[in-house]
Each structure stands twice: as C-alpha cells, then as structure tokens.
Design an enzyme around this catalytic site. Structure first.
Site, PDB file in Angstrom:
ATOM      1  CB  ILE A 196      48.675  18.574   5.413  1.00 51.46           C
ATOM      2  CG1 ILE A 196      48.383  17.468   6.430  1.00 51.46           C
ATOM      3  CG2 ILE A 196      49.312  18.016   4.139  1.00 51.46           C
ATOM      4  CD1 ILE A 196      47.294  16.515   6.014  1.00 51.46           C
ATOM      5  N   GLY A 207      48.770  18.297  -6.281  1.00 51.77           N
ATOM      6  CA  GLY A 207      48.028  18.614  -5.062  1.00 51.77           C
ATOM      7  C   GLY A 207      48.774  18.298  -3.781  1.00 51.77           C
ATOM      8  CG  ASP A 247      50.482  12.103  -4.024  1.00 51.43           C
ATOM      9  OD1 ASP A 247      50.115  11.350  -4.940  1.00 51.43           O
ATOM     10  OD2 ASP A 247      51.380  11.802  -3.204  1.00 51.43           O
ATOM     11  CB  THR A 272      37.568  18.088  -1.752  1.00 49.50           C
ATOM     12  OG1 THR A 272      38.807  18.536  -1.164  1.00 49.50           O
ATOM     13  CG2 THR A 272      36.768  17.277  -0.751  1.00 49.50           C
TER      14      THR A 272
HETATM   15  N1  APR Z   1      48.016  20.911   2.697  1.00 54.64           N
HETATM   16  C1  APR Z   1      46.720  20.599   2.927  1.00 54.64           C
HETATM   17  N2  APR Z   1      45.808  20.412   1.950  1.00 54.64           N
HETATM   18  C2  APR Z   1      46.251  20.555   0.668  1.00 54.64           C
HETATM   19  C3  APR Z   1      47.590  20.869   0.347  1.00 54.64           C
HETATM   20  C4  APR Z   1      48.487  21.046   1.429  1.00 54.64           C
HETATM   21  N3  APR Z   1      49.782  21.339   1.219  1.00 54.64           N
HETATM   22  N4  APR Z   1      47.685  20.933  -1.020  1.00 54.64           N
HETATM   23  C5  APR Z   1      46.458  20.696  -1.516  1.00 54.64           C
HETATM   24  N5  APR Z   1      45.590  20.473  -0.508  1.00 54.64           N
HETATM   25  C6  APR Z   1      44.147  20.211  -0.565  1.00 54.64           C
HETATM   26  C7  APR Z   1      43.425  20.638  -1.804  1.00 54.64           C
HETATM   27  O1  APR Z   1      43.173  22.043  -1.789  1.00 54.64           O
HETATM   28  C8  APR Z   1      42.152  19.815  -1.650  1.00 54.64           C
HETATM   29  O2  APR Z   1      41.255  20.479  -0.766  1.00 54.64           O
HETATM   30  O3  APR Z   1      43.960  18.813  -0.517  1.00 54.64           O
HETATM   31  C9  APR Z   1      42.638  18.528  -0.973  1.00 54.64           C
HETATM   32  C10 APR Z   1      42.694  17.312  -1.872  1.00 54.64           C
HETATM   33  O4  APR Z   1      43.055  17.731  -3.186  1.00 54.64           O
HETATM   34  P1  APR Z   1      44.079  16.859  -4.074  1.00 54.64           P
HETATM   35  O5  APR Z   1      45.435  17.018  -3.545  1.00 54.64           O
HETATM   36  O6  APR Z   1      43.831  17.244  -5.508  1.00 54.64           O
HETATM   37  O7  APR Z   1      43.648  15.346  -3.830  1.00 54.64           O
HETATM   38  P2  APR Z   1      42.442  14.486  -4.430  1.00 54.64           P
HETATM   39  O8  APR Z   1      41.287  15.336  -4.857  1.00 54.64           O
HETATM   40  O9  APR Z   1      42.214  13.434  -3.411  1.00 54.64           O
HETATM   41  O10 APR Z   1      43.079  13.855  -5.740  1.00 54.64           O
HETATM   42  C11 APR Z   1      44.109  12.914  -5.585  1.00 54.64           C
HETATM   43  O11 APR Z   1      45.518  14.009  -7.160  1.00 54.64           O
HETATM   44  O12 APR Z   1      47.627  14.809  -6.758  1.00 54.64           O
HETATM   45  C12 APR Z   1      46.921  13.745  -7.289  1.00 54.64           C
HETATM   46  O13 APR Z   1      48.345  11.832  -6.937  1.00 54.64           O
HETATM   47  C13 APR Z   1      47.147  12.478  -6.518  1.00 54.64           C
HETATM   48  O14 APR Z   1      46.040  11.098  -8.112  1.00 54.64           O
HETATM   49  C14 APR Z   1      45.903  11.711  -6.844  1.00 54.64           C
HETATM   50  C15 APR Z   1      44.840  12.780  -6.894  1.00 54.64           C
END
Ligand code: APR
Length: 186
Positions: free
Chosen positions: A24, A45, A47, A131
C-alpha cells in the site's frame, strides 16, 4: 454540505472497486488508509510500513492528533509517500465477535471514506484492516470491507476509485472471491 445523490447502478459501483496484490505504501492514490493503533504513534505491520515510507514528519503530525478511538478515522499528509494523504483508522481487536467488532470494523471503512469525501479526495486505497495483529477472521473482515465500501459508493459518487491492497496471497484470494460473490449477487 455534501448533497446525497441518486443511487448508481451495481455496475457503476463495482467498476470503482479494485483488488490488487501489493504494498500500500507504493500506491499512487489520493489517500492510503493506515490500520493504526489508538495512539496513532506507529507500530508494526502496515502501520510500520507506512511510517517508514512516509518519513518522520508523519509521526510528528500524528503526535498532534491526540490519538484515535477504535472505529474512527483521522487524516494527515502523506509526506514522502506517493499518496498525498494518509487516513489513519483504528480497527477492532478480535475478541470472539461479541464485542461489536463487526460494527466497529464497518465504521472504519465508512469513516475513512467520509473523511476522504470531506477532503474532496477521489481515490482511496485500503489494507485489510484488523486481519493481521488484531486477528479479525479474514473472510468476515473482507465481506464487511466490500459490503461497506459498495454501500458507501452507492450514495457518494464523488469517490471514484477504491483499491483494496492485499499484501499476501491468502488475503488476495479472499478479496477476489468476495468481489466475485458481490458481482454475482448484483
Ligand atoms: N501493504 C498492504 N498491506 C499490508 C502491508 C503493506 N505494506 N503490510 C502489512 N499489510 C497487511 C497485513 O498482511 C494484513 O493483511 O495489512 C493487514 C493488516 O495487518 P496489520 O498491519 O497487522 O494491522 P491490524 O491487524 O489492523 O493491527 C493493527 O498492528 O501494527 C500494529 O500499530 C498497529 O496496533 C496496530 C495493529
């Protein structure tokens, strides 16, 4: 004041929704959506990836926002990202499904798109919110994402494109299958 508009046809709506597999942080859209924590001070992740790609000014901007409740959304500039804006939303942590998780996840999509519309943005990219670390079941989260976005687009034509950016194969397959189900049902 955003005027409601006549409903669009299912074809018009589905034409605006795209599923891709990718990162993304590389998307050239008006806004990318960050799956953030309530502190808005970064994490792992997506974020972590967004903050790394945007640079330190994103964290400085987020510090001014004073956090964000689950289900709500706040906006900053995109800084070094190709996207001009970042919409930070906080998805629900999955706790078994009896603590309003589905409603809160739907609010993330709706509030992110409302914020995009208020800022006159036309293209928005979403990750699969909740997710990952938050362990929301992928199939249920995907259905909520697509249903909420398609319902929003029906009455908000100003948003011209929504891209669902899937990072992994499993997520990509689930989104493609869900989009196909919606198309068949339309
Ligand atoms: N581009 C697109 N999607 C991504 C990317 C990227 N660069 N990196 C990770 N993802 C995907 C993951 O594979 C997953 O399918 O984003 C989705 C959401 O995963 P997370 O990032 O773990 O987010 P979430 O499950 O909403 O948890 C949020 O995690 O990183 C911390 O600060 C954040 O506390 C918050 C929590």
């Amino acid at each position: 004041m955003i005027q409601p508009s006549p409903s669009a046809s299912p074809y018009d709506i589905l034409r605006k929704m795209t599923v891709i597999r990718g990162d993304i942080t590389r998307q050239r859209v008006d806004a990318i959506v960050n799956a953030a924590s309530t502190s808005l001070l970064g994490g792992g992740g997506v974020d972590g990836a967004i903050h790394r790609a945007a640079g330190t000014r994103l964290l400085e901007a987020c510090r001014q926002l004073g956090g964000c409740p689950t289900g709500e959304a706040k906006i900053t500039l995109g800084y070094k990202l190709p996207a001009s804006w970042v919409i930070h939303t906080v998805g629900p942590i999955w706790r078994g499904g009896d603590q309003q998780e589905e409603q809160l996840l739907a609010r993330c999509y709706r509030n992110s798109l409302l914020l995009a519309e208020q800022h006159h943005l036309r293209s928005v990219a979403f990750p699969a919110i909740s997710t990952g670390v938050y362990e929301f079941p992928l199939e249920r989260a995907t259905h909520i994402a697509m249903t909420e976005v398609s319902q929003f687009l029906t009455s908000h034509p100003a948003i011209e494109q929504v891209v669902f950016v899937c990072f992994g194969e499993e997520s990509y397959r689930c989104y493609i299958e869900t989009l196909a189900e919606i198309q068949i049902a339309s």
